[in-house]
Write an enzyme that holds these catalytic residues in place. Structure first.
Site, PDB file in Angstrom:
ATOM      1  N   TYR A  71       3.633   6.388  10.059  1.00 62.09           N
ATOM      2  CA  TYR A  71       2.689   5.043   9.731  1.00 62.09           C
ATOM      3  C   TYR A  71       3.442   4.067   8.938  1.00 62.09           C
ATOM      4  O   TYR A  71       3.517   2.872   9.194  1.00 62.09           O
ATOM      5  CB  TYR A  71       1.680   5.388   8.799  1.00 62.09           C
ATOM      6  CG  TYR A  71       0.754   4.447   8.732  1.00 62.09           C
ATOM      7  CD1 TYR A  71      -0.319   4.579   9.436  1.00 62.09           C
ATOM      8  CD2 TYR A  71       0.630   3.668   7.680  1.00 62.09           C
ATOM      9  CE1 TYR A  71      -1.521   3.687   9.310  1.00 62.09           C
ATOM     10  CE2 TYR A  71      -0.568   2.597   7.639  1.00 62.09           C
ATOM     11  CZ  TYR A  71      -1.585   2.790   8.393  1.00 62.09           C
ATOM     12  OH  TYR A  71      -2.548   1.620   8.338  1.00 62.09           O
TER      13      TYR A  71
ATOM     14  N   LYS B  82       0.375  -0.081  15.057  1.00 58.32           N
ATOM     15  CA  LYS B  82       1.651  -0.244  15.517  1.00 58.32           C
ATOM     16  C   LYS B  82       2.086  -1.114  16.514  1.00 58.32           C
ATOM     17  O   LYS B  82       3.134  -1.650  16.693  1.00 58.32           O
ATOM     18  CB  LYS B  82       2.287   1.090  16.345  1.00 58.32           C
ATOM     19  CG  LYS B  82       2.313   2.298  15.556  1.00 58.32           C
ATOM     20  CD  LYS B  82       3.494   2.442  14.812  1.00 58.32           C
ATOM     21  CE  LYS B  82       3.834   3.100  13.623  1.00 58.32           C
ATOM     22  NZ  LYS B  82       3.718   2.248  12.360  1.00 58.32           N
TER      23      LYS B  82
ATOM     24  N   HIS C 164       0.815  -1.187   0.096  1.00 53.71           N
ATOM     25  CA  HIS C 164      -0.002   0.178  -0.027  1.00 53.71           C
ATOM     26  C   HIS C 164       0.816   1.474   0.033  1.00 53.71           C
ATOM     27  O   HIS C 164       1.639   1.298   0.818  1.00 53.71           O
ATOM     28  CB  HIS C 164      -0.914   0.078   1.179  1.00 53.71           C
ATOM     29  CG  HIS C 164      -2.070  -0.796   1.078  1.00 53.71           C
ATOM     30  ND1 HIS C 164      -3.253  -0.754   1.752  1.00 53.71           N
ATOM     31  CD2 HIS C 164      -2.272  -2.060   0.310  1.00 53.71           C
ATOM     32  CE1 HIS C 164      -4.086  -1.520   1.563  1.00 53.71           C
ATOM     33  NE2 HIS C 164      -3.487  -2.374   0.683  1.00 53.71           N
TER      34      HIS C 164
HETATM   35  C1  LIG Z   1      -8.162  -6.246  16.588  1.00 54.45           C
HETATM   36  C2  LIG Z   1      -6.781  -5.952  16.758  1.00 54.45           C
HETATM   37  C3  LIG Z   1      -5.797  -5.342  15.657  1.00 54.45           C
HETATM   38  C4  LIG Z   1      -4.718  -5.032  15.592  1.00 54.45           C
HETATM   39  N1  LIG Z   1      -4.009  -4.449  14.608  1.00 54.45           N
HETATM   40  C5  LIG Z   1      -2.819  -4.119  14.369  1.00 54.45           C
HETATM   41  C6  LIG Z   1      -2.152  -3.673  13.097  1.00 54.45           C
HETATM   42  O1  LIG Z   1      -2.805  -3.340  12.239  1.00 54.45           O
HETATM   43  N2  LIG Z   1      -0.946  -3.498  13.346  1.00 54.45           N
HETATM   44  C7  LIG Z   1      -0.167  -3.886  14.377  1.00 54.45           C
HETATM   45  O2  LIG Z   1       1.246  -3.666  14.291  1.00 54.45           O
HETATM   46  N3  LIG Z   1      -0.788  -4.442  15.626  1.00 54.45           N
HETATM   47  C8  LIG Z   1      -1.975  -4.674  15.622  1.00 54.45           C
HETATM   48  N4  LIG Z   1      -2.678  -5.019  16.564  1.00 54.45           N
HETATM   49  C9  LIG Z   1      -1.826  -5.487  17.753  1.00 54.45           C
HETATM   50  C10 LIG Z   1      -0.920  -6.874  17.603  1.00 54.45           C
HETATM   51  O3  LIG Z   1      -1.950  -7.961  17.447  1.00 54.45           O
HETATM   52  C11 LIG Z   1      -0.165  -7.149  18.910  1.00 54.45           C
HETATM   53  O4  LIG Z   1       0.658  -5.981  19.300  1.00 54.45           O
HETATM   54  C12 LIG Z   1       0.762  -8.279  18.625  1.00 54.45           C
HETATM   55  O5  LIG Z   1       0.177  -9.536  18.688  1.00 54.45           O
HETATM   56  C13 LIG Z   1       1.766  -8.337  19.677  1.00 54.45           C
HETATM   57  O6  LIG Z   1       2.580  -9.499  19.329  1.00 54.45           O
HETATM   58  P1  LIG Z   1       3.208 -10.537  20.886  1.00 54.45           P
HETATM   59  O7  LIG Z   1       4.091 -11.689  20.184  1.00 54.45           O
HETATM   60  O8  LIG Z   1       4.005  -9.353  21.694  1.00 54.45           O
HETATM   61  O9  LIG Z   1       2.055 -10.841  21.778  1.00 54.45           O
HETATM   62  P2  LIG Z   1       0.932 -11.732  21.409  1.00 54.45           P
HETATM   63  O10 LIG Z   1       0.694 -11.821  19.758  1.00 54.45           O
HETATM   64  O11 LIG Z   1      -0.313 -11.576  22.253  1.00 54.45           O
HETATM   65  O12 LIG Z   1       1.601 -13.285  21.545  1.00 54.45           O
HETATM   66  C14 LIG Z   1       1.692 -13.622  22.958  1.00 54.45           C
HETATM   67  C15 LIG Z   1       1.585 -15.201  23.049  1.00 54.45           C
HETATM   68  O13 LIG Z   1       1.936 -15.533  24.433  1.00 54.45           O
HETATM   69  C16 LIG Z   1       0.824 -16.712  24.897  1.00 54.45           C
HETATM   70  N5  LIG Z   1       0.885 -16.697  26.339  1.00 54.45           N
HETATM   71  C17 LIG Z   1       0.028 -15.884  27.126  1.00 54.45           C
HETATM   72  N6  LIG Z   1       0.379 -16.131  28.484  1.00 54.45           N
HETATM   73  C18 LIG Z   1       0.994 -17.388  28.378  1.00 54.45           C
HETATM   74  C19 LIG Z   1       1.603 -18.209  29.450  1.00 54.45           C
HETATM   75  N7  LIG Z   1       1.205 -17.800  30.734  1.00 54.45           N
HETATM   76  N8  LIG Z   1       2.377 -19.180  29.062  1.00 54.45           N
HETATM   77  C20 LIG Z   1       2.675 -19.414  27.703  1.00 54.45           C
HETATM   78  N9  LIG Z   1       2.107 -18.537  26.689  1.00 54.45           N
HETATM   79  C21 LIG Z   1       1.491 -17.645  27.064  1.00 54.45           C
HETATM   80  C22 LIG Z   1      -0.274 -16.198  24.173  1.00 54.45           C
HETATM   81  O14 LIG Z   1      -1.289 -17.419  24.015  1.00 54.45           O
HETATM   82  C23 LIG Z   1       0.075 -15.684  22.737  1.00 54.45           C
HETATM   83  O15 LIG Z   1       0.408 -16.497  21.775  1.00 54.45           O
HETATM   84  C24 LIG Z   1      -3.796  -5.396  16.675  1.00 54.45           C
HETATM   85  C25 LIG Z   1      -4.492  -6.142  17.973  1.00 54.45           C
HETATM   86  C26 LIG Z   1      -5.914  -6.470  17.921  1.00 54.45           C
HETATM   87  C27 LIG Z   1      -6.390  -6.938  19.101  1.00 54.45           C
END
Ligand SMILES: Cc1cc2nc3c(=O)[nH]c(=O)nc-3n(C[C@H](O)[C@H](O)[C@H](O)COP(=O)(O)OP(=O)(O)OC[C@H]3O[C@@H](n4cnc5c(N)ncnc54)[C@H](O)[C@@H]3O)c2cc1C
Length: 395
Positions: free
Chosen positions: A383, A295, A72
């Site tokens: 962005y 983000k 995009h």
């Molecule tokens: C509707 C929505 C739209 C979004 N849109 C965007 C976007 O367009 N762009 C963007 O950059 N971000 C977006 N985000 C945010 C993005 O999805 C998160 O910031 C991202 O998932 C963060 O990744 P992470 O690996 O830190 O955490 P997570 O993806 O939350 O992964 C954490 C993992 O740890 C596991 N876990 C939790 N507790 C435990 C435990 N006790 N023991 C073992 N495992 C555990 C969970 O099951 C999960 O698999 C959006 C979020 C949502 C909800």
């Protein structure tokens, strides 16, 4: 089980860290409480900054992203029934890639398993121990067996509701809650526009986006305490039609069967420090932003880039400076993204508790962004993603 880095959580942060460490010859084990299909199907982020896409390519997981992702080069701001395009490519020379987070996760899991990685899905009772010593460990139940993972370091990449953040002593939290949430739908409908449309309407914010050439992803601002049951499919479509309409009727919203629907609360949250002894936090475990600036996942990936580099310096040169500086270095980008996400959110949403003054400020800000090259450039460079190195300018 013995490994160098024990990683809690198989989201984008945990999996990419495991992959980046592997590429540098550093062993890790990932412990995840959900099963693999759940992790691979969780519908969340979809906008990859230019630097995120490049990081995934360099990590060896960019092939399907480049084949199937949608580049995009701009986005649309819509308010007062008028559309205004922000041309990312012209303003910054960069663009974003629309590719679902669950696809990134699938690619990372496939790559890790192809290299024989130890990924423990469906781990229960996960606990982290002895982080203040040189031999921290992670214990959990797996296939009805109690297991202990002895590590040099533990990384808490376990998301906002994980267990690791609370192990950091002296945690400082800075947060902002919003009076609204996002009702999101995934629809089997070709996108009604080639680019994302961020729309402010007197009835509230709406976002038109997509996941592929056949799947649309759309969001509506709803009150924070809204019940999903109160939103029939018909009501959702009617509200999207109303909010996204343009004065010249040039926009037609394509409908299709809903594949997914859910409500996401909006919150800005930053906790520091992101390290305690031999425990390091990455991604949503330490910070979340409202999704308006796209983000969250991008920040998670920026965190693990720093951590992978810091662990490599530790194992190859016995350097601890990058690990020691992790919170300070990561916080620079986290606060920039936190400000940008708050700014996009307050500019585009209608605060039911706000006043005419708040509405007029938000509209004035939108007019300024739409009409000023300097403001449009600021939006575009935030962005598409600011540089990873120190300083915010690409020039
Ligand atoms: C509707 C929505 C739209 C979004 N849109 C965007 C976007 O367009 N762009 C963007 O950059 N971000 C977006 N985000 C945010 C993005 O999805 C998160 O910031 C991202 O998932 C963060 O990744 P992470 O690996 O830190 O955490 P997570 O993806 O939350 O992964 C954490 C993992 O740890 C596991 N876990 C939790 N507790 C435990 C435990 N006790 N023991 C073992 N495992 C555990 C969970 O099951 C999960 O698999 C959006 C979020 C949502 C909800």
């Amino acid at each position: 089980v013995r490994t160098r880095v024990g990683i809690v959580g198989a989201g984008p942060a945990g999996l990419l860290l495991s992959q980046l460490l592997h590429l540098q010859g550093i062993e890790s084990v990932v412990v995840e409480r959900r099963d693999r299909p759940y992790v691979e199907q969780r519908v969340r982020a979809g906008v990859l900054e230019a630097g995120t896409a490049q990081t995934l390519r360099e990590a060896g997981v960019g092939a399907r992203m480049d084949a199937e992702g949608l580049p995009h080069e701009g986005t649309e701001l819509r308010f007062n029934g008028q559309s205004h395009r922000i041309d990312f490519q012209e303003l910054t020379g960069r663009s974003v890639l629309v590719y679902g987070q669950q696809e990134v996760v699938k690619d990372l899991i496939a790559a890790r398993l192809a290299d024989g990685a130890d990924l423990r899905f469906e781990a229960s009772d996960v606990e982290v121990h002895d982080i203040e010593t040189a031999r921290p460990s992670v214990t959990f139940m797996h296939d009805d067996n109690p297991l202990r993972l002895d590590c040099d370091f533990v990384v808490g990449a376990d998301g906002f509701h994980g267990i690791c953040r609370n192990l950091v002593s002296g945690l400082r939290v800075a947060e902002r809650k919003y009076s609204y949430s996002w009702l999101g739908i995934l629809a089997e409908a070709p996108p009604s526009s080639d680019e994302l449309i961020y729309c402010r309407h007197p009835r509230g914010f709406a976002l038109h986006s997509m996941r592929s050439k056949t799947i649309s992803r759309m969001y509506l601002q709803v009150p924070a305490d809204e019940r999903l049951d109160d939103w029939s499919d018909e009501r959702i479509w009617a509200e999207l039609h109303t909010r996204l309409a343009t004065d010249d009727d040039s926009f037609t919203l394509t409908e299709g069967p809903l594949l997914d629907k859910g409500i996401t609360p909006m919150r800005s949250f930053v906790s520091t420090p992101m390290q305690a002894g031999r425990l390091f936090l990455a991604g949503d475990a330490a910070h979340i932003v409202p999704p308006t600036g796209a983000k969250g996942m991008n920040l998670a990936i920026a965190d693990v880039r720093l951590l992978a580099r810091a662990f490599a310096a530790f194992y190859t040169d016995k350097r601890t400076d990058l690990l020691d500086e992790y919170t300070t270095t990561a916080a620079l980008r986290i606060w920039r993204a936190t400000h940008f996400s708050w700014w996009m959110t307050t500019m585009l949403h209608v605060d039911a508790a706000g006043t005419e003054f708040d509405d007029q400020l938000a509209l004035s800000q939108l007019e300024y962004v739409a009409g000023s090259r300097a403001m449009a450039t600021s939006l575009a460079e935030n962005y598409t993603g600011l540089p990873y190195q120190a300083g915010w300018s690409y020039k």
